[in-house]
Scaffold this active site. Structure first.
Site, mmCIF file in Angstrom:
data_model
loop_
_atom_site.group_PDB
_atom_site.id
_atom_site.type_symbol
_atom_site.label_atom_id
_atom_site.label_comp_id
_atom_site.label_asym_id
_atom_site.label_seq_id
_atom_site.Cartn_x
_atom_site.Cartn_y
_atom_site.Cartn_z
ATOM 1 N N LYS A 76 33.726 31.122 -7.588
ATOM 2 C CA LYS A 76 34.303 30.343 -8.651
ATOM 3 C C LYS A 76 33.278 29.673 -9.196
ATOM 4 C CE LYS A 76 36.961 28.194 -5.713
ATOM 5 N NZ LYS A 76 36.545 28.867 -4.421
ATOM 6 N N GLU A 98 34.811 20.277 -9.084
ATOM 7 C CA GLU A 98 34.729 19.340 -8.307
ATOM 8 C C GLU A 98 34.403 17.768 -9.047
ATOM 9 O OE1 GLU A 98 34.337 20.922 -3.943
ATOM 10 O OE2 GLU A 98 32.794 20.567 -4.771
HETATM 11 P P1 ADP Z 1 32.811 29.276 -4.560
HETATM 12 O O1 ADP Z 1 32.607 28.438 -5.912
HETATM 13 O O2 ADP Z 1 33.897 30.077 -4.794
HETATM 14 O O3 ADP Z 1 32.825 28.558 -3.180
HETATM 15 P P2 ADP Z 1 30.163 30.175 -5.101
HETATM 16 O O4 ADP Z 1 30.058 30.741 -6.577
HETATM 17 O O5 ADP Z 1 29.567 28.670 -4.878
HETATM 18 O O6 ADP Z 1 31.601 30.324 -4.434
HETATM 19 O O7 ADP Z 1 29.394 31.164 -4.349
HETATM 20 C C1 ADP Z 1 29.402 32.548 -4.235
HETATM 21 C C2 ADP Z 1 28.423 33.170 -3.651
HETATM 22 O O8 ADP Z 1 27.239 32.935 -4.056
HETATM 23 C C3 ADP Z 1 28.225 32.503 -1.901
HETATM 24 O O9 ADP Z 1 27.975 33.876 -1.250
HETATM 25 C C4 ADP Z 1 26.845 31.717 -2.230
HETATM 26 O O10 ADP Z 1 26.254 32.027 -0.877
HETATM 27 C C5 ADP Z 1 26.226 32.278 -3.212
HETATM 28 N N1 ADP Z 1 25.484 31.273 -3.890
HETATM 29 C C6 ADP Z 1 25.991 30.449 -4.721
HETATM 30 N N2 ADP Z 1 25.270 29.566 -5.170
HETATM 31 C C7 ADP Z 1 24.057 30.548 -5.005
HETATM 32 C C8 ADP Z 1 22.645 29.982 -5.438
HETATM 33 N N3 ADP Z 1 22.114 28.870 -5.932
HETATM 34 N N4 ADP Z 1 21.510 30.783 -4.824
HETATM 35 C C9 ADP Z 1 21.966 31.983 -4.134
HETATM 36 N N5 ADP Z 1 23.257 32.062 -3.563
HETATM 37 C C10 ADP Z 1 24.083 31.364 -4.193
#
Ligand code: ADP
Length: 593
Positions: A393, A516
């Site tokens: 998300k 958030e």
């Molecule tokens: P949500 O907002 O639904 O919790 P995220 O978009 O934060 O999901 O994360 C989706 C995936 O991308 C997860 O597996 C997370 O570990 C990975 N991820 C998120 N931000 C980063 C980043 N800056 N670098 C590498 N991987 C990331």
């Protein structure tokens, strides 16, 4: 002599994907720095030239004095010599002081330029590049490398320049006095050249290894002290002592190695300094006996040879620092080599419709987080993104706010691809609001004007008022002039958040991505802020990453994101009726409430 281990491994160089500048880029950059400071640099050289000429008066006066004594007092008298000597000394002192002052100022100005150039580029680097390289690399360039350059720019460059000027004048003086004696200087070349080449081939890496093995010792000690209780609890004392001993041993080995390097190099250098003196005395003595040169010329020549030692010594001492500085400069200038993604400043959205078309994106090559997302957000619509943690998300939100560019597919605002628009243009269309609220060092007004450069106090106060910040803004000691940020007036997390939201109102983008946004506030304050936030959101397109389901309930449409894909899309009622993932989430949330 064999180093204790591979110095590169000992210096634990870390891998990096931010570039390190090539020779040609560094040369171009140094030339541009020189151009910017040509006036000051010329002034330093001129001032020091005068000091050097004054310093040369001494040997000539002494030579002439010796000559007149040897030839029976026909030349310069002692009184006369003393007066000239003192005047020359005063001139030398005044101009040396002026040189030091000007060169220090020049050093600071060059350093300021280096820092500013670096910072300007660092803050405008494409987000994706920083993300992949890790901010650690950037921070270490901004701190460690700038520190190393400090020494090079403040001391090494001026000292070497000054030494070169001195050496040049001494050489000219020697050619005027007795060119034949200058030949003896060649005696210094083999010992200095060969020993220095030998030394500098080993020293820089060895010193780096020495300082990083020392850093390893101090971090081991600091960690042990920090976690003393845990270590005692798990009875790790012996292993910690053994580890520290092992690190001390490595460090001591490097210390010994660098010491051994110096022990060999210094005597060779000293020999290099003494040989020409011995040469001048021997050859000069013979020439005096044969009447080819006078005793006065020999005296001056001897003193000039002695005078050459200091600048040569300075150059050798600072040479190392210059090399270290060069390595750091390559890392600092390296960020200039990061290519900017192609942008088109003429790209203008025709309306406020946001279309996500078959977007795939991953943070690391070969590992996508989003797998083909399609969304169409109408102007003024409220779209909530819901789904399990880690579903993608926030990532989708960042793409919709134009922070990252999709790997394939497109995110378009009114037909204009966000990835191709310059950042400032994207920000006037869509903004991301997340948990990270930055308060920048400066006044409250400065903080607010980041969003709109020419905002008036009335606009700023109105924006602050709309996020309910007026009550505490009014109590600030200097109102909008109050210094905030590190070292200034300390703002509570909620207040920083309000400041960030007020900034958003000033920036006035028609689309907002909320992630958030209100989580830092306590629930009561959150509700309070959410109300004023809602007033702000009115009339704008809002994509809300919903962590509370009632946000989703209020939305026009809800997109359920699972495993990087949109699995359900529709209004609350539609999704509840469809009885899928959202309906299950909703039921469990409602029942728990
Ligand atoms: P949500 O907002 O639904 O919790 P995220 O978009 O934060 O999901 O994360 C989706 C995936 O991308 C997860 O597996 C997370 O570990 C990975 N991820 C998120 N931000 C980063 C980043 N800056 N670098 C590498 N991987 C990331």
């Amino acid at each position: 002599m064999i180093p204790p281990e591979d110095p590169v491994a000992a210096a634990t160089m870390t891998g990096t994907s931010l570039p390190i500048a090539q020779e040609s880029t560094i040369r171009r950059y140094v030339r541009s720095l020189m151009d910017r400071h040509r006036g000051s640099f010329t002034a330093v050289v001129l001032l020091h030239s005068i000091a050097s000429i004054a310093a040369l008066v001494g040997p000539f006066v002494l030579g002439s004095l010796v000559e007149s004594l040897a030839t029976g007092g026909s030349g310069m008298g002692i009184d006369e010599a003393a007066v000239i000597f003192i005047i020359a000394l005063i001139i030398q002192t005044i101009f040396t002081r002026a040189t030091r002052l000007r060169s220090s100022i020049l050093g600071e100005e060059v350093l300021a330029d280096l820092r500013e150039d670096f910072l300007k580029r660092a803050v405008s680097l494409p987000t994706g590049v920083v993300e992949r390289a890790g901010t650690g690399d950037l921070v270490s360039r901004a701190t460690v490398d700038i520190d190393k350059l400090n020494r090079a720019v403040r001391d090494a460059v001026p000292q070497i320049t000054i030494s070169l000027v001195t050496a040049a004048f001494v050489a000219v003086a020697m050619f005027i006095t007795a060119p034949v004696l200058a030949l003896t200087w060649l005696l210094a070349v083999p010992p200095i050249l060969f020993s220095s080449r030998w030394y500098f081939r080993r020293a820089p890496a060895a010193y780096r290894a020495e300082s990083s093995t020392y850093a390893a010792v101090s971090s081991s000690v600091a960690e042990t002290v920090d976690s003393g209780r845990t270590i005692e609890l798990y009875q790790l004392e012996q292993s910690r002592i053994a580890e520290t001993d092992r690190r001390i041993h490595r460090w001591v080995q490097w210390e010994r190695y660098t010491l051994a390097l110096r022990i060999r190099w210094f005597p060779a250098i000293e020999a290099g300094y003494l040989l020409p003196l011995a040469g001048v005395l021997t050859i000069g003595g013979l020439l005096v006996i044969h009447g080819t040169i006078s005793l006065g010329q020999l005296t001056t020549g001897l003193l000039l040879t002695q005078m050459l030692v200091e600048p040569v010594d300075e150059m050798l001492m600072w040479y190392d620092e210059i090399q270290v500085g060069q390595a750091s400069l390559a890392r600092l200038v390296g960020v200039q080599e990061v290519p900017d993604p192609p942008t088109d400043p003429t790209l203008e959205p025709v309306d406020d419709r946001l279309i996500v078309d078959d977007v795939r994106f991953g943070y690391r090559a070969g590992k996508d987080v989003l797998h083909g997302i399609d969304l169409d957000v109408a102007p003024g619509e409220r779209l909530a993104l819901v789904g399990p943690s880690g579903a993608g998300k926030s990532t989708l939100g960042r793409l919709m706010a134009g922070i990252y560019a999709p790997r394939t597919g497109s995110v378009e605002m009114g037909g204009a691809e966000l990835a191709l628009m310059p950042t400032e243009n994207v920000r006037s269309q869509v903004a991301l609001v997340n948990q990270e609220h930055h308060v920048f060092v400066g006044t409250v007004r400065d903080n607010m004007r980041l969003a709109k450069r020419d905002a008036t106090d009335e606009e700023i106060l109105a924006a602050l008022d709309s996020v309910d910040a007026s009550p505490w803004i009014e109590t600030l000691p200097d109102g909008l002039d109050t210094e905030v940020g590190s070292g200034g007036f300390a703002l509570a997390p909620g207040q920083s958040q309000q400041l960030a939201l007020a900034r958003l109102i000033l920036a006035n983008p028609h689309t907002l991505v909320l992630d958030e946004a209100t989580s830092l506030l306590d629930p009561r304050a959150a509700r309070h802020l959410e109300r004023s936030l809602n007033a702000v959101l009115d009339g704008r397109t809002v994509i809300a990453i919903a962590h509370r389901l009632h946000t989703a309930y209020d939305a026009d449409r809800i997109a359920v994101v699972e495993h990087g894909m949109v699995s359900e899309l529709g209004s609350h009622d539609e999704l509840v009726a469809a009885d899928g993932a959202y309906a299950a989430l909703w039921r469990s949330w409602r029942d728990a409430d």
